[in-house]
Design an enzyme around this catalytic site. Structure first.
Site, PDB file in Angstrom:
ATOM      1  N   ASP A   1     -14.292  -7.687 -13.282  1.00  0.00           N
ATOM      2  CA  ASP A   1     -13.758  -7.008 -12.102  1.00  0.00           C
ATOM      3  C   ASP A   1     -14.160  -7.720 -10.814  1.00  0.00           C
ATOM      4  OD1 ASP A   1     -12.450  -5.051 -13.460  1.00  0.00           O
ATOM      5  OD2 ASP A   1     -14.071  -3.595 -13.321  1.00  0.00           O
TER       6      ASP A   1
ATOM      7  N   LYS B   1      -9.110  -5.861  -8.665  1.00  0.00           N
ATOM      8  CA  LYS B   1      -8.201  -5.765  -7.518  1.00  0.00           C
ATOM      9  C   LYS B   1      -8.582  -6.848  -6.534  1.00  0.00           C
ATOM     10  CE  LYS B   1      -7.322  -0.894  -7.111  1.00  0.00           C
ATOM     11  NZ  LYS B   1      -7.828   0.281  -6.498  1.00  0.00           N
TER      12      LYS B   1
ATOM     13  N   MET C   1     -16.939   4.398  -2.900  1.00  0.00           N
ATOM     14  CA  MET C   1     -15.527   4.181  -2.515  1.00  0.00           C
ATOM     15  C   MET C   1     -15.161   5.042  -1.312  1.00  0.00           C
ATOM     16  SD  MET C   1     -13.602   4.049  -6.189  1.00  0.00           S
ATOM     17  CE  MET C   1     -14.480   5.355  -6.990  1.00  0.00           C
TER      18      MET C   1
END
Ligand SMILES: C[S@@+](CC[C@H](N)C(=O)[O-])C[C@H]1O[C@@H](n2cnc3c(N)ncnc32)[C@H](O)[C@@H]1O
Length: 257
Positions: free
Chosen positions: A41, A62, A174
């Site tokens: 990741d 991402k 987050m």
């Protein structure tokens, strides 16, 4: 990768910890050393990948401006590689089961009949405050902590609106972009504007940075100068302990060598 076809494949869902390769578990390092394929990741420090010298490395995180790799595609990659006889490491930042979709991947592997294991990692929910000298619990100050995702109100409202003011430590992952709303909810619930808070960016990396403030200030929002660094927010009286627990993680590491 010679002889892979004759071997039975296996997947290790591995937590990489908060950044510093020295914070990997020994089992994580061993699985990386023996890996044929590593699916990793965005929050995994590239130095950790050096521990997998034989492996084919596949980025499945991402990346700014690009659409995320679909979760089902990651499942298919893992399953296909394992069926080809590969030792697969699915490497995730922190702990695989803390906002890491590790549970979904374990279910997909179970469903496909692929043998796998789970290797826990140190979650940034605890390590980020800790590396900043903030204990998430402390006798006489906080007897518990909750960890929420701050990416959407639906993810935290039901939890935070039921917390009595100052009853525990709140850790938000987050949550940098939406922190104003998180702070406003706590204030509306009766948490004092002077409740201490901290934001820890890039914990366990050379770029680590810690900001301390009040809940009232947090409510006005924060803007990091480096938007690529992940940030963890801690709210609660334990943040005050940082001033007394005077240590510098980087200095200590240097002294221990
Ligand atoms: C998708 S969640 C994954 C959490 C991860 N599984 C864990 O246990 O740490 C990503 C969030 O973790 C936090 N995070 C991850 N690495 C961090 C670090 N090195 N420093 C501060 N926060 C970090 C940030 O809040 C980031 O937005």
């Amino acid at each position: 990768m010679s002889g892979i076809g004759s071997r039975r494949g296996f997947v290790s869902l591995v937590g990489a910890g908060p950044g510093d390769p020295e914070l990997l578990t020994r089992r994580a390092a061993a699985r990386l050393a023996g890996a044929d394929v590593v699916l990793y990741d965005a929050l995994v420090d590239l130095a950790v990948l050096d521990l997998a010298p034989r492996a084919q490395r596949i980025f499945v995180g991402k990346r700014a401006g690009r659409p995320a790799v679909r979760q089902e595609f990651i499942h298919r990659l893992m399953i296909r590689a394992a069926r080809r006889g590969c030792a697969v490491v699915r490497l995730k930042g922190g702990d695989p089961f803390v906002f890491g979709r590790g549970g979904e991947e374990a279910l997909a592997l179970t469903g496909a009949g692929v043998p796998f294991e789970i290797v826990p990692g140190i979650s940034s929910a605890i390590a980020a405050p800790e590396l900043a000298g903030i204990p998430v619990t402390h006798r006489g100050v906080s007897t518990g902590f909750v960890v929420v995702s701050g990416h959407a109100e639906a993810a935290y409202r039901g939890i935070l609106e039921n917390l009595a003011p100052q009853s525990c430590t709140v850790v938000v992952l987050m949550g940098i972009g939406g922190i104003t709303d998180v702070a406003a909810l706590l204030v509306a619930r009766g948490w004092g504007l002077l409740t201490p808070a901290a934001v820890i960016f890039g914990a366990g990396t050379a770029a680590a940075d810690v900001w301390t403030m009040t809940l009232g200030e947090l409510q006005r929002g924060i803007e990091s100068s480096d938007s690529t660094l992940p940030g963890t927010v801690v709210i609660g009286d334990v943040v005050r302990l940082r001033a007394a627990i005077a240590f510098d993680a980087a200095d200590c590491e240097a002294a221990a060598r």
